[in-house]
Design an enzyme around this catalytic site. Sequence first.
Site, short mmCIF file in Angstrom:
data_model
loop_
_atom_site.label_atom_id
_atom_site.label_comp_id
_atom_site.label_asym_id
_atom_site.label_seq_id
_atom_site.Cartn_x
_atom_site.Cartn_y
_atom_site.Cartn_z
N GLY A 19 0.60 -32.77 -18.07
CA GLY A 19 -0.28 -33.93 -18.00
C GLY A 19 -1.31 -33.93 -19.12
N TYR A 152 10.68 -27.86 -2.39
CA TYR A 152 10.38 -28.40 -3.72
C TYR A 152 11.55 -29.22 -4.26
CZ TYR A 152 9.43 -28.59 -8.73
OH TYR A 152 9.23 -29.01 -10.03
#
Length: 251
Positions: A19, A152
């Site tokens: 990010g 996940y």
Amino acid sequence: MGKLDGKVALITGGSEGIGFATAQRFIAEGAEHVFITGRRQTALDEAVNKIAAKNVTAVQGDTSNMTDLDKLFSIIQKEKGRLDIIFANAATCSFAKLGTISEEYFDNVINVNVKGVLFTIQKALPLLVDGASIILNGSNSSNKGDPDLSVYCASKAAIRSFARCWTVDLKERKIRVNTLSPGAVDTPLLRSMGKNEEESQRLIAEWIAATPINRIATPDEIAKVAVFLASDDSSYVTGIELFADGGLSQI
């Protein structure tokens, strides 16, 4: 001329790793403004200082918390009034062997990786311009069976399904939705997955050995792919899962 000139972008989970690298790339490509989110204010402050640009706004919050999301979009509405790009990047990952998975573990992974993504996009819809680009951070685990990562992997398979469905849901507004699915990337999250430094190094060595390109990725390599999906270079690309994993899931 940058590839993102005049664009307003939101990157969740933007304080470090993929990010953060993407925020840097978006700014370098001429984005008018980039909003980043994260749970830890200190990490966000460090990120803003490193980027060192006036057109970055950090908003502390948890994407799985509806009040935090409402605050985020209120700030974006007030400051810019629109969004051209969303990179729903915030995610969590940790091991849990089948037979030991707790309700708390399950809820944490699903809340961040699935619920958070869903409501980030849904609450952003009034701000998204027609023709916007939505990028969902997936994983090559979406189509693999990784040991001790069943929750996940399931969460990332859900992300892939979101991209397919939302591509259809938003086609009248010409909003493109794509999944960016990395493999192992050298981030703080990856290096925290081992119980200690020795185990983390062993895991990284295993991922390197399994990857045809014979190394793990840098965050900036994934950020460059995000720029492609955010820009007009991918104007005829929607509904896909773009693997940036050194061939790990493909060979």
